[in-house]
Design an enzyme around this catalytic site. Structure first.
Site, PDB file in Angstrom:
ATOM      1  N   ASP A 120     -13.853  21.998  -6.480  1.00  0.00           N
ATOM      2  CA  ASP A 120     -13.334  20.954  -7.363  1.00  0.00           C
ATOM      3  C   ASP A 120     -12.948  19.748  -6.519  1.00  0.00           C
ATOM      4  O   ASP A 120     -12.306  19.892  -5.467  1.00  0.00           O
ATOM      5  CB  ASP A 120     -12.125  21.465  -8.144  1.00  0.00           C
ATOM      6  CG  ASP A 120     -11.820  20.578  -9.336  1.00  0.00           C
ATOM      7  OD1 ASP A 120     -12.767  20.069  -9.958  1.00  0.00           O
ATOM      8  OD2 ASP A 120     -10.633  20.399  -9.662  1.00  0.00           O
ATOM      9  N   HIS A 127      -6.682   8.611 -11.573  1.00  0.00           N
ATOM     10  CA  HIS A 127      -5.923   9.860 -11.573  1.00  0.00           C
ATOM     11  C   HIS A 127      -5.183  10.054 -10.251  1.00  0.00           C
ATOM     12  O   HIS A 127      -4.007  10.447 -10.234  1.00  0.00           O
ATOM     13  CB  HIS A 127      -6.860  11.043 -11.817  1.00  0.00           C
ATOM     14  CG  HIS A 127      -6.197  12.377 -11.621  1.00  0.00           C
ATOM     15  ND1 HIS A 127      -5.209  12.845 -12.452  1.00  0.00           N
ATOM     16  CD2 HIS A 127      -6.378  13.332 -10.657  1.00  0.00           C
ATOM     17  CE1 HIS A 127      -4.795  14.037 -12.035  1.00  0.00           C
ATOM     18  NE2 HIS A 127      -5.497  14.346 -10.946  1.00  0.00           N
ATOM     19  N   ARG A 136       5.067  11.070  -5.606  1.00  0.00           N
ATOM     20  CA  ARG A 136       5.585  10.369  -4.420  1.00  0.00           C
ATOM     21  C   ARG A 136       5.964   8.941  -4.798  1.00  0.00           C
ATOM     22  O   ARG A 136       5.338   7.968  -4.345  1.00  0.00           O
ATOM     23  CB  ARG A 136       4.529  10.350  -3.306  1.00  0.00           C
ATOM     24  CG  ARG A 136       4.045  11.727  -2.869  1.00  0.00           C
ATOM     25  CD  ARG A 136       3.002  11.631  -1.753  1.00  0.00           C
ATOM     26  NE  ARG A 136       1.834  10.851  -2.155  1.00  0.00           N
ATOM     27  CZ  ARG A 136       0.806  11.335  -2.850  1.00  0.00           C
ATOM     28  NH1 ARG A 136       0.804  12.598  -3.225  1.00  0.00           N
ATOM     29  NH2 ARG A 136      -0.215  10.555  -3.176  1.00  0.00           N
ATOM     30  N   GLU A 191      -7.210  19.693 -17.406  1.00  0.00           N
ATOM     31  CA  GLU A 191      -7.849  18.599 -16.690  1.00  0.00           C
ATOM     32  C   GLU A 191      -9.251  18.408 -17.246  1.00  0.00           C
ATOM     33  O   GLU A 191     -10.072  19.329 -17.198  1.00  0.00           O
ATOM     34  CB  GLU A 191      -7.915  18.859 -15.179  1.00  0.00           C
ATOM     35  CG  GLU A 191      -6.570  18.761 -14.482  1.00  0.00           C
ATOM     36  CD  GLU A 191      -6.685  18.745 -12.972  1.00  0.00           C
ATOM     37  OE1 GLU A 191      -7.798  18.998 -12.468  1.00  0.00           O
ATOM     38  OE2 GLU A 191      -5.672  18.493 -12.306  1.00  0.00           O
ATOM     39  N   GLU A 193     -12.853  17.218 -17.005  1.00  0.00           N
ATOM     40  CA  GLU A 193     -13.769  16.951 -15.905  1.00  0.00           C
ATOM     41  C   GLU A 193     -15.214  17.138 -16.356  1.00  0.00           C
ATOM     42  O   GLU A 193     -15.490  17.742 -17.394  1.00  0.00           O
ATOM     43  CB  GLU A 193     -13.506  17.903 -14.728  1.00  0.00           C
ATOM     44  CG  GLU A 193     -12.082  17.902 -14.219  1.00  0.00           C
ATOM     45  CD  GLU A 193     -11.930  18.687 -12.924  1.00  0.00           C
ATOM     46  OE1 GLU A 193     -12.968  18.901 -12.235  1.00  0.00           O
ATOM     47  OE2 GLU A 193     -10.797  19.073 -12.591  1.00  0.00           O
ATOM     48  N   ASP A 223     -10.305  22.238 -15.880  1.00  0.00           N
ATOM     49  CA  ASP A 223      -9.676  22.899 -14.740  1.00  0.00           C
ATOM     50  C   ASP A 223      -8.190  23.074 -15.061  1.00  0.00           C
ATOM     51  O   ASP A 223      -7.358  22.244 -14.704  1.00  0.00           O
ATOM     52  CB  ASP A 223      -9.874  22.052 -13.479  1.00  0.00           C
ATOM     53  CG  ASP A 223      -9.286  22.704 -12.244  1.00  0.00           C
ATOM     54  OD1 ASP A 223      -9.285  23.940 -12.180  1.00  0.00           O
ATOM     55  OD2 ASP A 223      -8.822  21.965 -11.358  1.00  0.00           O
ATOM     56  N   GLN A 230       1.642  24.671  -8.584  1.00  0.00           N
ATOM     57  CA  GLN A 230       0.810  23.838  -7.712  1.00  0.00           C
ATOM     58  C   GLN A 230       1.665  22.987  -6.770  1.00  0.00           C
ATOM     59  O   GLN A 230       1.388  22.896  -5.563  1.00  0.00           O
ATOM     60  CB  GLN A 230      -0.091  22.939  -8.556  1.00  0.00           C
ATOM     61  CG  GLN A 230      -0.982  22.003  -7.757  1.00  0.00           C
ATOM     62  CD  GLN A 230      -1.746  21.025  -8.648  1.00  0.00           C
ATOM     63  OE1 GLN A 230      -1.665  21.091  -9.872  1.00  0.00           O
ATOM     64  NE2 GLN A 230      -2.475  20.120  -8.028  1.00  0.00           N
ATOM     65  N   LYS A 243      -4.190  26.826  -9.517  1.00  0.00           N
ATOM     66  CA  LYS A 243      -5.498  26.396 -10.007  1.00  0.00           C
ATOM     67  C   LYS A 243      -6.471  27.559 -10.227  1.00  0.00           C
ATOM     68  O   LYS A 243      -7.479  27.378 -10.906  1.00  0.00           O
ATOM     69  CB  LYS A 243      -6.132  25.441  -8.982  1.00  0.00           C
ATOM     70  CG  LYS A 243      -5.459  24.094  -8.862  1.00  0.00           C
ATOM     71  CD  LYS A 243      -5.896  23.178  -9.984  1.00  0.00           C
ATOM     72  CE  LYS A 243      -5.520  21.739  -9.691  1.00  0.00           C
ATOM     73  NZ  LYS A 243      -6.042  20.815 -10.724  1.00  0.00           N
TER      74      LYS A 243
END
Length: 404
Positions: A120, A127, A136, A191, A193, A223, A230, A243
């Site tokens: 992945d 994103h 952060r 997610e 994708e 996903d 995580q 995951k």
């Protein structure tokens, strides 16, 4: 412009002859799995038609997975696609073909290919920046290496499941002020994708110009992610148990060739990529419009066309260190997100880490609850001037299994 099919209901639909996705299916009358091709609301049982016409590759359609067909390579894929198009557009072929068309609601599909390896990526700049701002807030949102290479991690092939498979809420270590605790995730996420399915293997690095030589087709991919697990485990080696509990893909695989009319230029890549990641194709991206549906309500519409790294660059980077490709390898694009809030492809972004809940079904939401059903669907420009519809991916969240 591709001629429309004579099959009733196919012309102008998302499943006309400009699409022709593959699946493996059975029926109540015949429980032997074999290869089918969707046309309109019907499935063509390819094997008996191929046998009747004495095709050299007829045996490929009698198999319980798509892997033998995928391994046959791009020349076979192209010739089969041409043959199928002729069968389904020429009225003279109707007498041969029509007895082998089965209504969609009379077939049972399964995971169409045996997954060899699963990788992945993190290819969406929007994103990556949003996640950086959430996790952060006092640092630069984008990692220093994001614009140098397609970042990825190696997942677990055995946890890739077909649409409709329930997803049990995973358990793991969760951070808290008092220290880690073990239990069901409190921050279960999706997610949105695209997944790319490898057909032709390779023992040597694959260049950016060889995507179509190796990738058989495309699938929507969810996903599933446990964000609290995580976040705690990812330093310093990256995703693991948060995951590896479930990845959902469609039962229908769209041939890469069907997305040729959807090709678009990439967003500007600055700085320019290193030589092995340079793409000569002026249109290496894809204009695929995705929808995220939570309990029947569309909550997001992520556009794949804005992704920073192309699938050709993903494949080139994946193999650049000498890692081999195998038939059935699957690599995901990473979360697809656009510039607007309503284009964010996961709940982490939609709820801004749980701090800004969004509304779905008249209720404020941040994360997935037990009983929630998530569906991904998507369309892309087709050769006929309309749009093709990729196979949907659905999963329902079940309670965590008991732990000793």
């Amino acid at each position: 412009m591709t001629t429309s099919s004579w099959v009733p209901g196919a012309a102008g639909s998302g499943y006309d002859v400009d699409h022709l996705p593959y699946a493996v299916f059975t029926t109540a009358e015949d429980d032997e799995p074999r290869v089918g091709v969707r046309i309109g609301g019907l499935v063509l049982d390819v094997a008996p038609v191929a046998a009747a016409e004495m095709l050299d590759v007829a045996a490929l359609f009698e198999q319980p997975t798509l892997n033998p067909l995928m391994a046959a390579g791009p020349q076979v894929w192209a010739s089969v696609r041409t043959w199928l198009t002729q069968l389904l557009t020429d009225e003279a072929e109707r007498e041969l073909v029509e007895p082998h068309l089965v209504a969609l609601d009379e077939v049972t599909t399964r995971l169409g290919f045996e997954v060899a390896d699963y990788v992945d990526f993190l290819c969406g700049k929007q994103h990556a920046e949003n996640a950086g701002r959430i996790f952060r807030p006092d640092s630069e949102p984008l990692g220093a290496n994001f614009t140098s290479l397609p970042i990825g991690y190696h997942g677990r092939a055995g946890t890739v499941v077909v649409t409709g498979t329930p997803i049990a809420r995973p358990s793991g270590q969760r951070p808290s002020r008092e220290g880690p605790t073990f239990g069901p995730t409190r921050r279960l996420d999706l997610e949105a994708e695209l997944g790319f399915v490898v057909g032709t293997p390779s023992a040597t690095p694959v260049g950016t110009g060889a995507l179509a030589d190796h990738v058989f087709g495309v699938t929507l991919l969810n996903d599933w992610s446990a964000r609290d697990i995580q976040a705690w485990e990812s330093q310093p080696l990256g995703p693991f148990l948060g995951k590896s509990f479930g990845v959902s893909v469609s039962d229908w695989i769209t041939p890469l060739a069907a997305l040729e009319p959807a090709k678009v230029a990439l967003p500007a890549q600055d700085p320019p990529p290193l030589d092995y990641l340079v793409v000569e194709d002026p249109r290496p991206g894809y204009d695929v419009e995705v929808e995220v549906i939570l309990n029947g309500e569309v909550v997001s519409r992520p556009p794949y066309r804005v992704m920073y790294w192309s699938p050709a660059q993903m494949l080139a980077h994946l193999t650049s260190n000498g890692a081999t490709l195998r038939t059935g390898d699957l690599f995901g694009s990473g979360t697809i997100s656009g510039d607007e809030r309503e284009q964010r492809g996961c709940l982490l972004e939609l709820s801004w880490g749980g701090r800004e809940p969004f509304t779905a079904g008249g209720v404020e939401r941040s994360w997935l609850e037990d009983g929630d059903e998530v569906t991904l669907r998507a369309t892309a420009p087709g050769a006929s001037g309309g749009r093709i519809a990729l196979g949907e991916v659905t999963g329902r969240i079940e309670p965590a299994t008991s732990q000793r």
